[in-house]
Design a protein around this motif. Structure first.
Motif, PDB file in Angstrom:
ATOM      1  N   ALA A  36      17.319 -29.598  27.322  1.00  0.00           N
ATOM      2  CA  ALA A  36      17.152 -29.022  25.986  1.00  0.00           C
ATOM      3  C   ALA A  36      18.489 -28.622  25.376  1.00  0.00           C
ATOM      4  CB  ALA A  36      16.217 -27.819  26.051  1.00  0.00           C
TER       5      ALA A  36
ATOM      6  N   LYS B 256      12.275 -29.844  21.203  1.00  0.00           N
ATOM      7  CA  LYS B 256      13.015 -28.616  21.468  1.00  0.00           C
ATOM      8  C   LYS B 256      12.632 -27.547  20.445  1.00  0.00           C
ATOM      9  CE  LYS B 256      17.853 -27.030  21.608  1.00  0.00           C
ATOM     10  NZ  LYS B 256      19.266 -27.488  21.587  1.00  0.00           N
TER      11      LYS B 256
ATOM     12  N   PHE C  12      15.219 -21.985  20.865  1.00  0.00           N
ATOM     13  CA  PHE C  12      15.748 -22.296  22.204  1.00  0.00           C
ATOM     14  C   PHE C  12      16.933 -21.422  22.589  1.00  0.00           C
ATOM     15  CE2 PHE C  12      19.022 -24.518  24.668  1.00  0.00           C
ATOM     16  CZ  PHE C  12      18.346 -24.682  25.862  1.00  0.00           C
TER      17      PHE C  12
END
Length: 239
Positions: A139, A230, A234
């Motif tokens: 990610a 994603k 994040f």
């Protein structure tokens, strides 16, 4: 299974790996077909990160289907990557790919990839926190909203479906002349050789790593595949 042992296994298998699984190519073909559909909406000149690229099965498929994409192939086995490089060179596509014989967490790669793939990789990470960290490292290399496609061996050993499916899987291996794959060896691998978890748990691990709503788009017996993006929130440290 420890990293060094996994690397040794694939280093030793690299020269014969594609031949060993040749008769089961339809499994890869079906997964790649659906992967192509999932990836069809990303930019025409996308940059793709292939984690655990191996001998390049999915990379070769994507390179043929999407002629303007470029790729970064990561795999700890230099021997497997050498096979991948030769395959791309034979198709005059080598200049569209860079190769890194290492683990992703050891590499300084950019954070602007449009998509990433991880095919039959994370199942070898038996510690759940380390497996989550593996996906979090992916990610961290993606653009906001970047797409992940992941597939792994998955199933519920305690379910009533497991034993019938195990026999079907072993029969398929026998038809494919994969001699090392018999019922007892497969059962032992699922119990202690890899992280063989129910699909809902694998999806939960991916989600905990910074991806939103993993969607299971593929199943072929024990192989399950997910795609997801994603999350906007994040954090590389999972905070």
């Amino acid at each position: 299974m420890k990293k060094d042992k996994i690397k040794e296994i694939f280093d030793n298998a690299a020269g014969s790996y594609d031949k060993t699984w040749e008769k089961l190519a339809a499994v890869n073909d079906s997964l790649h077909l659906l992967m192509g559909a999932v990836l069809a909406g990303i930019p025409e000149k996308a940059r793709i990160l292939c984690v655990g690229a191996g001998t390049g099965a999915e990379l070769v498929y994507m390179a043929k289907k999407f002629p303007h994409w470029t790729f970064t192939a990561v795999d700890p086995s230099a021997a497997m990557l050498d096979v991948c490089r030769r395959r791309l060179k034979e198709m005059e596509m080598e200049d569209r790919c860079e190769f890194h014989a290492d683990y992703l967490e050891n590499l300084s790669l950019p954070d602007d990839y449009d998509a990433a793939t991880s095919i039959l990789v994370s199942q070898f990470i038996q510690d759940k926190e380390q497996r989550t960290a593996f996906f979090r490292n992916i990610a961290a290399r993606l653009k906001p909203g970047g797409l992940l496609i992941s597939a792994d061996l998955s199933g519920d050993i305690n379910s009533c479906e497991y034993e019938p499916m195990l026999h079907v899987w072993a029969s398929m291996m026998m038809d494919g002349n994969v001699q090392s794959q018999n019922i007892e060896s497969i059962r032992q691998t699922h119990q202690s050789g890899i992280s063989f978890l129910p699909p809902v748990e694998v999806a939960g691990i991916i989600g905990a790593a910074g991806f939103e709503n993993p969607v299971q788009f593929y199943q072929m017996a024990f192989i399950h595949g997910w795609f997801c993006r994603k999350t906007n929130s994040f954090s590389p440290h999972g905070i």
